[in-house]
Design an enzyme around this catalytic site. Structure first.
Site, PDB file in Angstrom:
ATOM      1  N   HIS A  53       6.700   7.424  -2.747  1.00 14.45           N
ATOM      2  CA  HIS A  53       6.281   6.267  -3.539  1.00 14.45           C
ATOM      3  C   HIS A  53       6.570   6.527  -5.010  1.00 14.45           C
ATOM      4  O   HIS A  53       6.596   7.684  -5.460  1.00 14.45           O
ATOM      5  CB  HIS A  53       4.787   6.012  -3.344  1.00 14.45           C
ATOM      6  CG  HIS A  53       4.446   5.493  -1.987  1.00 14.45           C
ATOM      7  ND1 HIS A  53       3.309   4.758  -1.750  1.00 14.45           N
ATOM      8  CD2 HIS A  53       5.076   5.598  -0.788  1.00 14.45           C
ATOM      9  CE1 HIS A  53       3.247   4.430  -0.479  1.00 14.45           C
ATOM     10  NE2 HIS A  53       4.308   4.937   0.129  1.00 14.45           N
ATOM     11  N   GLU A  55       4.780   6.178  -7.679  1.00 16.01           N
ATOM     12  CA  GLU A  55       3.732   6.907  -8.397  1.00 16.01           C
ATOM     13  C   GLU A  55       3.773   8.400  -8.071  1.00 16.01           C
ATOM     14  O   GLU A  55       3.643   9.236  -8.970  1.00 16.01           O
ATOM     15  CB  GLU A  55       2.347   6.340  -8.044  1.00 16.01           C
ATOM     16  CG  GLU A  55       2.165   4.888  -8.415  1.00 16.01           C
ATOM     17  CD  GLU A  55       2.579   3.906  -7.312  1.00 16.01           C
ATOM     18  OE1 GLU A  55       2.148   2.755  -7.394  1.00 16.01           O
ATOM     19  OE2 GLU A  55       3.334   4.293  -6.390  1.00 16.01           O
ATOM     20  N   CYS A  83      -1.109   2.280  -3.649  1.00 16.58           N
ATOM     21  CA  CYS A  83      -1.719   2.412  -2.331  1.00 16.58           C
ATOM     22  C   CYS A  83      -2.796   3.501  -2.382  1.00 16.58           C
ATOM     23  O   CYS A  83      -2.887   4.253  -3.358  1.00 16.58           O
ATOM     24  CB  CYS A  83      -0.655   2.763  -1.296  1.00 16.58           C
ATOM     25  SG  CYS A  83      -0.086   4.477  -1.392  1.00 16.58           S
ATOM     26  N   CYS A  86      -1.466   7.051  -3.154  1.00 10.58           N
ATOM     27  CA  CYS A  86      -1.122   7.260  -4.556  1.00 10.58           C
ATOM     28  C   CYS A  86      -2.370   7.355  -5.422  1.00 10.58           C
ATOM     29  O   CYS A  86      -2.433   8.185  -6.333  1.00 10.58           O
ATOM     30  CB  CYS A  86      -0.201   6.147  -5.037  1.00 10.58           C
ATOM     31  SG  CYS A  86       1.442   6.213  -4.274  1.00 10.58           S
TER      32      CYS A  86
END
Length: 153
Positions: A53, A55, A83, A86
């Site tokens: 992801h 992040e 999410c 993260c």
């Protein structure tokens, strides 16, 4: 406040660029003392890594750049609502501020919302969709694992 908008625009621009390269619409910048330290885009489709992801990749890059896993005093600006994975990683890294531009509500119509995961994680372990078990296995000939780690650190 204007600076926050500028950092969000940078994250959103990264997300647009990622879309143009066949990626998902997520970008993030990690900031310390008003300066961008690192950035990331969602690379799940590129790497086949479900943890890739934006992040998390920004956190990894910032940790390398700063030479520490402790990112206290840093902030993350993300194109989309982070999410739970993260969010947990940001907390574990010591990041104390997260700002995002597109919510789970915005993402829902496109199949990109993580609201269901947030809701599932809020339930007790026994009620979650994933089976979660605690089995306290120990190795008899070895000292307590955590105590051992403390003794050699």
């Amino acid at each position: 406040m204007q600076q926050d908008h500028d950092f969000l625009r940078q994250a959103i621009e990264l997300a647009y660029q990622n879309c143009e390269q066949g990626g998902r619409p997520f970008g993030a910048v990690l900031v310390k003392d008003g300066q961008v330290i690192a950035s990331g885009v969602n690379e799940i489709l590129k790497s086949n890594d479900p943890t890739a992801h934006a992040e998390l990749l920004a956190i990894r890059a910032a940790s390398q750049q700063l030479g520490t896993a402790n990112l206290q005093g840093c902030a993350v600006f993300a194109s989309g609502q982070p999410c739970p994975m993260c969010m947990a990683a940001m907390r574990m890294a010591g990041i104390n501020r997260v700002t995002y531009a597109h919510s789970n509500d915005d993402a829902e119509a496109y199949g990109l919302s993580t609201a269901e995961i947030y809701a599932d994680l809020a339930k007790p372990f026994a009620e979650q969709s994933m089976m979660i078990r605690y089995i306290p296995v120990r190795i008899e000939a070895k000292p307590d694992l955590y105590g051992y780690w403390t003794s050699i650190s």
